[in-house]
Design an enzyme around this catalytic site. Structure first.
Site, PDB file in Angstrom:
ATOM      1  N   LYS A 218       0.843  -1.201   0.000  1.00 38.64           N
ATOM      2  CA  LYS A 218       0.000   0.000   0.000  1.00 38.64           C
ATOM      3  C   LYS A 218       0.875   1.246   0.000  1.00 38.64           C
ATOM      4  O   LYS A 218       1.482   1.590   1.005  1.00 38.64           O
ATOM      5  CB  LYS A 218      -0.940   0.064   1.212  1.00 38.64           C
ATOM      6  CG  LYS A 218      -2.057   1.079   0.917  1.00 38.64           C
ATOM      7  CD  LYS A 218      -2.666   1.732   2.123  1.00 38.64           C
ATOM      8  CE  LYS A 218      -1.992   2.970   2.619  1.00 38.64           C
ATOM      9  NZ  LYS A 218      -1.984   4.142   1.727  1.00 38.64           N
TER      10      LYS A 218
ATOM     11  N   GLU B 271       9.515   1.777  10.668  1.00 37.41           N
ATOM     12  CA  GLU B 271      10.573   2.753  10.377  1.00 37.41           C
ATOM     13  C   GLU B 271       9.910   4.117  10.457  1.00 37.41           C
ATOM     14  O   GLU B 271       9.128   4.471   9.567  1.00 37.41           O
ATOM     15  CB  GLU B 271      11.140   2.521   8.973  1.00 37.41           C
ATOM     16  CG  GLU B 271      11.806   1.180   8.767  1.00 37.41           C
ATOM     17  CD  GLU B 271      13.169   1.100   9.424  1.00 37.41           C
ATOM     18  OE1 GLU B 271      13.776   2.160   9.678  1.00 37.41           O
ATOM     19  OE2 GLU B 271      13.608  -0.020   9.690  1.00 37.41           O
TER      20      GLU B 271
ATOM     21  N   CYS C 101      13.430  11.098   6.556  1.00 39.90           N
ATOM     22  CA  CYS C 101      13.415  10.676   7.958  1.00 39.90           C
ATOM     23  C   CYS C 101      14.785  10.887   8.586  1.00 39.90           C
ATOM     24  O   CYS C 101      14.908  11.189   9.759  1.00 39.90           O
ATOM     25  CB  CYS C 101      13.023   9.214   8.053  1.00 39.90           C
ATOM     26  SG  CYS C 101      14.101   8.142   7.096  1.00 39.90           S
TER      27      CYS C 101
ATOM     28  N   GLU D 242       9.473  16.842  14.396  1.00 39.00           N
ATOM     29  CA  GLU D 242       9.944  16.551  13.035  1.00 39.00           C
ATOM     30  C   GLU D 242       9.207  17.476  12.068  1.00 39.00           C
ATOM     31  O   GLU D 242       7.979  17.433  11.998  1.00 39.00           O
ATOM     32  CB  GLU D 242       9.656  15.092  12.679  1.00 39.00           C
ATOM     33  CG  GLU D 242      10.230  14.717  11.325  1.00 39.00           C
ATOM     34  CD  GLU D 242       9.893  13.292  10.899  1.00 39.00           C
ATOM     35  OE1 GLU D 242       8.752  12.863  11.087  1.00 39.00           O
ATOM     36  OE2 GLU D 242      10.801  12.621  10.368  1.00 39.00           O
TER      37      GLU D 242
END
Ligand code: NAD
Length: 498
Positions: free
Chosen positions: A183, A257, A291, A390
């Protein structure tokens, strides 16, 4: 100003279940080209029934084979054909990826697609080195332990590097004999949809399936499906919590992750020019949407003003613009909402006593696309939100430090723990700092150098589990222990007495 489309994508994008398109059943979702803001395609969302069709196809391909039972050379050959298919379509895949992500086409062609192809070669080679174990401690018995495929793998990918990240998961899952339901992010489905279509030509039916749609709809239906045997997820930390809960309910293993707020620590003992190059790459490459971005730049106080001044000067010359131009360094951000979120951190930084050093604004002169100027701020303390949250854009936060202990304390003062970067030519400093970092990866005097055999993943809320050679082998296989008497001892004869 308007920019040319990299390619004319298909008008409608659907998933794959076995040998046919998925049944959809959900909303029609627009796909936008971030450089212009124009809609370029329509994604047909897969509802729970469509997801069931894709999982069932993967289930049949696993339970009836032949994929999990192929010999090693047969599976390696199939992986090699996947690799070659990507190499034969690098330009088309890169253009489709560009049309949904806005990432710079040159980078997509030269880095992302070549990495995607290499992911298949890496795992094709890796599986020939795997071995089982044999034990014979109990006299007369031999016990072997082998690794066997787990089953149907649900693979969920984010929008920031769709093909490069998803192929790591696909190649690993397939190499160890699993079948797949992928997906992608609903924002960036174009290149992965084409890739899955292309790979149908080289993989047996049902081995690689695709579902499309929003996370809480299609993604949730996938991870909740009882036909799934494992989940591998890359994305945001909050989504990771939902995925792990779903995997817990189904009692299937998952790897996560997740996000990061990585410290990029620059000592006065560093090669300044190299550290500067690395700091700029660390926060501005991939349009800052990474990331592993070195988004908190900690600089030793004695060189702080000089280093920051040079960074700001270089940041002002980073070329923002058309993703198709050879000269562009940074393209648009991935969506209008994401651009607005990134820019909202400018006021948040000011509210915490921060100072904007450069950028912090939209590039209105580039038209309706989601362009922002490379941004750098400095804040009074690591407690500022721009040092803790973040941001996932071209947004660097600077902080000074005095000495190794303070550098390590600031670096570790975060809920994340994905990567740390250390820049110093003083070996004892490097050694002491590496040992103190509470992160899954430490890169010394280099930005982003991923070794695929080594584990990659995060401490704390940056993740659960690892990706990479042996880590993938452990995750994508089950261990099976078989014990055989080779010189059998007589057994107790229960019930044999008359
Ligand atoms: P996201 O979490 O919003 O979405 C990721 C994927 O999960 C998408 O496909 C989405 O549709 C799906 N999803 C969302 N909710 C779901 C649910 N309830 N159930 C199942 N699936 C669901 O993340 P994003 O915005 O696409 O990506 C950015 C994030 O990914 C950043 O936080 C970034 O740090 C992280 N990321 C991590 C790594 C890594 O290797 N650690 C790499 C790249 C990106």
């Amino acid at each position: 100003m308007s920019f040319d489309l990299p390619i004319a994508p298909p008008a409608r994008v659907t998933g794959w279940a076995g040998d046919r398109a998925t049944s959809g059943g959900g909303l029609e979702l627009p796909v936008f080209y971030p450089a212009t803001g124009a809609q370029v395609s329509t994604l047909i969302e897969d509802d729970a029934q469509a997801v069931d069709g894709a999982v069932s196809a993967a289930r049949r391909a696993f339970d009836r084979g032949p994929w999990p039972g192929l010999t090693l050379p047969q599976r390696q050959e199939a992986l090699e054909r996947c690799r070659q298919t990507i190499l034969d379509h690098v330009d088309e895949l890169a253009r489709l990826e560009c049309a949904a992500t806005g990432l710079v086409l040159r980078e997509l062609r030269e880095r992302h697609m070549l990495r995607a192809a290499y992911n298949f070669r890496f795992f094709a080679e890796y599986i020939s080195q795997t071995s089982g174990q044999r034990y014979d401690q109990t006299p007369g018995y031999m016990t072997t332990v082998s690794r066997v495929p787990v089953g149907v793998a649900a693979l969920i990918a984010p929008w920031n590097a769709p093909v490069a990240l998803a192929t790591m998961k696909i190649a690993a899952a397939l190499a160890f004999g699993n079948t797949v339901v992928l997906k992608p992010s609903e924002q960036t489905p174009l290149a992965l949809a084409r890739l899955v279509e292309l790979l149908q030509e080289v993989l047996p039916e049902g081995v690689l399936n695709l579902v499309n749609g929003r996370g809480p709809v299609t993604g949730a239906a996938l991870v909740d499906h009882p036909g799934i045997d494992l989940v591998s997820f890359t994305g945001g930390t909050e989504t990771g919590r939902a995925i792990m809960s779903a995997a817990g309910r189904n009692l299937v293993p998952c790897t996560l992750e997740l996000g990061g707020k990585s410290a990029n620590i620059i000592f006065a003992s560093a090669d300044m020019e190299r550290a500067l190059d690395g700091a700029l790459m660390g926060i501005f490459s991939n349009n800052g949407q990474q990331c592993l971005a070195g988004s908190r730049i900690l600089v030793e106080r004695s060189i702080f003003d000089d280093f920051v001044g040079r960074f700001v000067e270089r940041a002002g010359r980073v070329r923002v613009g058309d993703p198709l131009s050879q000269d562009t360094d940074i393209g648009p951000l991935a969506s209008a909402a994401h651009r607005d979120r990134v820019l909202s951190f400018v006021d948040i930084a000011k509210g915490d006593g921060g100072t904007v050093l450069t950028g912090g604004t939209r590039r209105e002169d580039l038209g309706a696309g989601y362009f922002v100027n490379p941004t750098a701020v400095t804040v009074p303390s690591n407690a500022a939100r721009v040092a803790q949250d973040e941001i996932f854009g071209p947004f660097a936060t600077f902080l000074p430090f005095d000495g190794e202990d303070e550098a390590a304390a600031i670096a570790n003062d975060t809920r994340f723990g994905l990567v740390s970067y250390i820049w110093s030519d003083h070996l004892p400093t490097v050694m002491r700092m590496s040992e103190q970092m509470r992160s899954g990866v430490v890169w010394v005097n280099t930005p982003m150098m991923r070794e695929l055999r080594a584990p990659f993943g995060g401490f704390k809320t940056s993740g659960v589990g690892r990706e990479g050679g042996a880590s993938c082998e452990a995750f994508y296989t089950e261990e099976r222990t078989v014990t055989i008497p080779i010189n059998p001892q007589p057994l107790r004869k229960l019930g044999a007495q008359t």
